[in-house]
Structures are given as structure tokens and as C-alpha cells.
Design a protein around this motif. Structure first.
Motif, mmCIF file in Angstrom:
data_model
loop_
_atom_site.group_PDB
_atom_site.id
_atom_site.type_symbol
_atom_site.label_atom_id
_atom_site.label_comp_id
_atom_site.label_asym_id
_atom_site.label_seq_id
_atom_site.Cartn_x
_atom_site.Cartn_y
_atom_site.Cartn_z
ATOM 1 N N LEU A 42 0.861 -1.180 0.000
ATOM 2 C CA LEU A 42 0.000 0.000 0.000
ATOM 3 C C LEU A 42 0.897 1.230 0.000
ATOM 4 O O LEU A 42 1.593 1.496 0.981
ATOM 5 C CB LEU A 42 -0.912 -0.005 1.235
ATOM 6 C CG LEU A 42 -1.807 1.230 1.438
ATOM 7 C CD1 LEU A 42 -2.729 1.437 0.240
ATOM 8 C CD2 LEU A 42 -2.612 1.090 2.727
ATOM 9 N N LEU A 43 0.895 1.991 -1.090
ATOM 10 C CA LEU A 43 1.782 3.150 -1.226
ATOM 11 C C LEU A 43 1.054 4.286 -1.961
ATOM 12 O O LEU A 43 1.305 4.546 -3.135
ATOM 13 C CB LEU A 43 3.058 2.751 -1.983
ATOM 14 C CG LEU A 43 4.239 3.710 -1.872
ATOM 15 C CD1 LEU A 43 4.799 3.729 -0.455
ATOM 16 C CD2 LEU A 43 5.341 3.311 -2.847
ATOM 17 N N PRO A 44 0.155 4.989 -1.256
ATOM 18 C CA PRO A 44 -0.611 6.066 -1.897
ATOM 19 C C PRO A 44 0.172 7.380 -1.918
ATOM 20 O O PRO A 44 -0.227 8.386 -1.338
ATOM 21 C CB PRO A 44 -1.851 6.161 -1.004
ATOM 22 C CG PRO A 44 -1.349 5.783 0.348
ATOM 23 C CD PRO A 44 -0.257 4.760 0.135
ATOM 24 N N THR A 45 1.325 7.355 -2.577
ATOM 25 C CA THR A 45 2.249 8.479 -2.543
ATOM 26 C C THR A 45 1.675 9.735 -3.206
ATOM 27 O O THR A 45 1.036 9.660 -4.255
ATOM 28 C CB THR A 45 3.585 8.074 -3.199
ATOM 29 O OG1 THR A 45 4.463 9.181 -3.212
ATOM 30 C CG2 THR A 45 3.382 7.586 -4.613
ATOM 31 N N LEU A 46 1.920 10.880 -2.579
ATOM 32 C CA LEU A 46 1.484 12.157 -3.146
ATOM 33 C C LEU A 46 2.184 12.441 -4.459
ATOM 34 O O LEU A 46 1.593 12.955 -5.405
ATOM 35 C CB LEU A 46 1.794 13.292 -2.167
ATOM 36 C CG LEU A 46 0.700 13.735 -1.218
ATOM 37 C CD1 LEU A 46 1.252 14.781 -0.259
ATOM 38 C CD2 LEU A 46 -0.509 14.284 -1.960
ATOM 39 N N TYR A 47 3.483 12.102 -4.509
ATOM 40 C CA TYR A 47 4.253 12.303 -5.745
ATOM 41 C C TYR A 47 5.515 11.466 -5.678
ATOM 42 O O TYR A 47 6.316 11.614 -4.753
ATOM 43 C CB TYR A 47 4.621 13.771 -5.927
ATOM 44 C CG TYR A 47 5.362 14.052 -7.232
ATOM 45 C CD1 TYR A 47 4.663 14.128 -8.433
ATOM 46 C CD2 TYR A 47 6.734 14.224 -7.256
ATOM 47 C CE1 TYR A 47 5.321 14.363 -9.621
ATOM 48 C CE2 TYR A 47 7.402 14.461 -8.447
ATOM 49 C CZ TYR A 47 6.692 14.538 -9.631
ATOM 50 O OH TYR A 47 7.356 14.766 -10.830
ATOM 51 N N ASP A 48 5.677 10.578 -6.622
ATOM 52 C CA ASP A 48 6.884 9.751 -6.663
ATOM 53 C C ASP A 48 7.128 9.308 -8.104
ATOM 54 O O ASP A 48 6.278 8.646 -8.708
ATOM 55 C CB ASP A 48 6.725 8.524 -5.768
ATOM 56 C CG ASP A 48 8.072 7.991 -5.303
ATOM 57 O OD1 ASP A 48 9.033 8.035 -6.098
ATOM 58 O OD2 ASP A 48 8.172 7.544 -4.154
ATOM 59 N N PRO A 49 8.273 9.683 -8.675
ATOM 60 C CA PRO A 49 8.569 9.332 -10.072
ATOM 61 C C PRO A 49 8.469 7.837 -10.360
ATOM 62 O O PRO A 49 7.861 7.427 -11.329
ATOM 63 C CB PRO A 49 9.995 9.847 -10.263
ATOM 64 C CG PRO A 49 10.080 11.011 -9.338
ATOM 65 C CD PRO A 49 9.301 10.587 -8.119
#
Length: 375
Positions: A280-287
Motif C-alpha cells: 500500500l503506497l498512496p504516494t502524493l508524488y513519486d517518479p
């Protein structure tokens, strides 16, 4: 072919850093090619140094964040001009390099995403910050430099953002994904998973989702905890953040602290993936976080966000789900869906998505790019 003097620029090597894992993959891949002389320009390098990697230390005094970026850039650029390297590949926003790897994506895109979780007064401060204005200006100068020959992105998302923000020609941008060692990261069966959970003192007979990443705000830990609170699943947090107490407090307030396990940084992260039922990785911003590749290689389904480049490897409903980073309802639904749809076919599909991303393939892509630039 003559010996090629090649330099990589990176301020610091951090053992748990995603960018550093890519650099290590590059160095290990290129060290096999005897015609390349490898150099590293850095402030500090924690990784063990091989005999064929030469370290050039550039560590000017820092008087703040702007000074840290500006002065390192100035000294690093002077060093590579003095040494006369044929190719300089920078992982920092420094104008004048031959190749830039946009591992941090586009800074204004990240700031706009971060504004979504800040009060209005802090949003205004964000864009007037001297540091952020410096980074935006450095990034623009980098892309406008006539010396820049190629840009390496680790996702199609970042490639699109660079074209939109800076008007760079598509031919100049090369999407080269991070390598993943699929021999080191691999699936286990249910019996093995139970044994691993016992070894790690994790609860048995429950649904566990793993979250991997330091920098909890950007990686979306708050949203992950809120979503977990609406389910019966557990959340296993691997990583560190100076504000960890804040996230423990969120879990306590939502009455799910007993189901959120903070395990800190783990040098050997594989068994933690293998003990889990999904990422589970609901990142705001990650390339493009390495955690997604590692989880997929272990056969796990992945729930991530629309602002994560790694979502390109997720087929919704088959090996995971893609949600808006702040859509708690959608994240909750995705978690519940994973508790009812996990199967061996999903595991096979997840692993198959990353099988082509070998170190050998990465080496071939990079060497082809370098040869093109030299020619």
C-alpha cells in the motif's frame, strides 16, 4: 575503443535511498565494461567503494539549504571541467552536465501535489520559499542548457511532465526503469509466509499490507493509515521519518494503532515483503519508487496513486489498484478488494511485469545511450 572517463554526480549516498540503488546498479553494470573509467563526484559516500570506482569528494561548508545546493553545484561543475570527463551524468539539478537523470521528477509538480495537504497560508509560503525558488530556477537552467544531451526518466509520467513543463523534445528523453534483482526478490507460498511471520514476530492469520518508504508525508502514510482504519487489515510500515510520532498519533486517534506496525528501516527488506499480502503506497508524488518493483517481484498486488510513476506497472483489478492519493474511500475499497481477490494468478502476473527489468537490460540501455551521445 578508447577508455571512456565517465562521472556520476550525487551529493550523498544513503543506504535506503531509491536513487542510490539506481546509481549502484549503473556502477555495477558499467564496471563490467572494461573500456569505462568510473568516477563519483559527491559530498559523502557511505557505500563500500570498489577499486574501479574513484571517489571525488566535494564538501563545501553549508550555510542552509540554498547554500548546500548552490555551492555543491559550483564546486562539482568546476571539478568535472578540470578533470575533463567525456560524459558527466548528474543526479542533481546542475546545469552543464551531459546527462541528467530526473530521479526526483519535476519540482513544481511535487509542490502542487504537496499543496493539496497544506492550509492555504502554507501553500503560499511554499512557492515563495527561497529554497524552492532556487530549486525551480536550477531545474529550469538545467533543461535550458545547450550542453544537455539527454535526460533519463524512470517513468513515462515524468517524461510527460518534463515535456509539459519545459518544452523539451521527446527525442531527448529516455525512459529507463530501475533494475530489480528478481533472484533476490521472489514469491513464497502460504506455509513459508507463516514461517516468515513467526520469525519477524508478526501476527498470523490476518491480512497485512506493507508500506515501504522514508519521508512519510510525500509517500502518503497518513492516507494509508486512514484507509487501513476503515478495514480489518494491518499496515506494516518500513522506513523512517523524524515526524513518526505524528503518524503514530494519527493511528491512535483512528483507533487502529494496534494494527499499524512501525518496523523502522530494514536493510534486508525481502522477508518483510514476503510476510505481507500486498503493498500500500498512496504516494502524493513519486517518479517511480523501487518499492513497487520489489513488491511485484515478490508476487504482491500493489495499491498506489495516480501521481506515482510506478503505477504504470499496475493493471487495475489484476495485480492491484490505482487511486487518487487522497481518496480515502477509493483506497479503502481497494484494500477490501485485495482481501477477497488474492490468488496465484495475480502473483504470477505481478512478477511477470518486472521480470524484464534486469541489470543486464539496464546496462544495455545505458551503454547504448552513452555510445549514441559519444557518436
Amino acid at each position: 575503443m578508447k577508455i571512456l572517463r565517465f562521472a556520476i554526480v550525487r551529493q550523498r549516498y544513503r543506504l535506503d535511498g531509491g536513487a542510490e540503488k539506481f546509481i549502484t546498479s549503473v556502477l555495477e553494470a558499467l564496471s563490467l565494461l572494461k573500456m569505462i573509467n568510473l568516477n563519483i563526484i559527491t559530498r559523502e559516500w557511505e557505500h563500500k567503494t570498489e577499486a574501479h570506482w574513484k571517489i571525488h569528494l566535494c564538501n563545501p561548508i553549508q550555510w542552509g539549504r540554498v547554500s548546500r545546493e548552490r555551492d555543491f553545484a559550483k564546486i562539482a561543475r568546476a571539478l568535472w571541467h578540470r578533470e575533463g570527463f567525456q560524459i558527466v551524468q548528474s543526479h542533481e539539478r546542475i546545469a552543464g552536465c551531459d546527462i541528467y537523470r530526473a530521479g526526483d521528477g519535476v519540482h513544481t509538480k511535487w509542490l502542487k501535489q504537496r499543496c493539496r495537504i497544506l492550509p492555504i497560508w502554507r501553500q503560499k509560503l511554499l512557492f515563495t520559499s527561497r529554497y524552492h525558488r532556487h530549486v525551480i530556477a536550477a531545474e529550469r537552467a538545467l533543461y535550458q542548457s545547450p550542453i544537455l544531451k539527454a535526460i533519463i526518466c524512470n517513468s513515462q509520467m515524468v517524461k510527460k511532465e518534463i515535456i509539459e513543463e519545459f518544452g523539451i523534445s521527446e527525442n531527448k528523453i529516455h525512459v529507463i526503469y530501475n533494475a530489480i534483482n528478481t533472484q533476490n526478490f521472489f514469491p513464497v507460498n502460504n506455509y513459508q509466509r507463516v514461517q516468515i511471520r513467526k520469525n519477524l514476530s508478526l501476527p498470523l492469520g490476518v491480512h497485512i499490507l506493507i508500506y515501504v518508504g522514508s519521508g512519510f508525508e510525500r509517500k502518503g502514510l497518513a492516507a494509508a493509515i486512514h484507509a487501513i482504519a476503515n478495514t480489518h487489515s494491518y499496515l506494516l510500515v518500513i522506513g523512517r521519518d523524524k515526524a513518526e510520532k505524528k503518524y503514530r498519533a494519527i493511528a491512535k486517534k483512528l483507533c487502529c494503532a494496534n494494527r499499524v506496525i512501525f518496523a523502522g528501516i530494514q536493510v534486508k527488506v525481502r522477508p518483510w515483503y514476503q510476510a505481507s499480502d500486498g503493498l500500500l503506497l498512496p504516494t502524493l508524488y513519486d517518479p517511480c519508487p523501487n518499492a513497487i518493483f520489489e513488491a511485484l517481484a515478490c508476487g504482491l498486488p500493489v495499491i498506489s496513486s495516480t501521481t506515482c510513476g510506478g503505477s504504470e506497472f499496475i493493471s487495475p483489478g489484476i495485480n492491484g489498484y490505482i487511486c487518487d492519493a487522497l481518496d480515502i474511500s477509493a483506497l479503502t475499497d481497494a484494500i477490501i478488494a485485495l482481501t477477497t481477490t488474492g490468488n496465484s494468478q495475480s502473483s504470477i502476473y505481478s512478477r511477470a511485469k518486472v521480470m524484464p527489468l534486469s541489470s543486464k537490460h539496464l546496462s544495455q540501455q545505458l551503454f547504448s545511450l552513452y555510445k549514441k551521445i559519444l557518436d
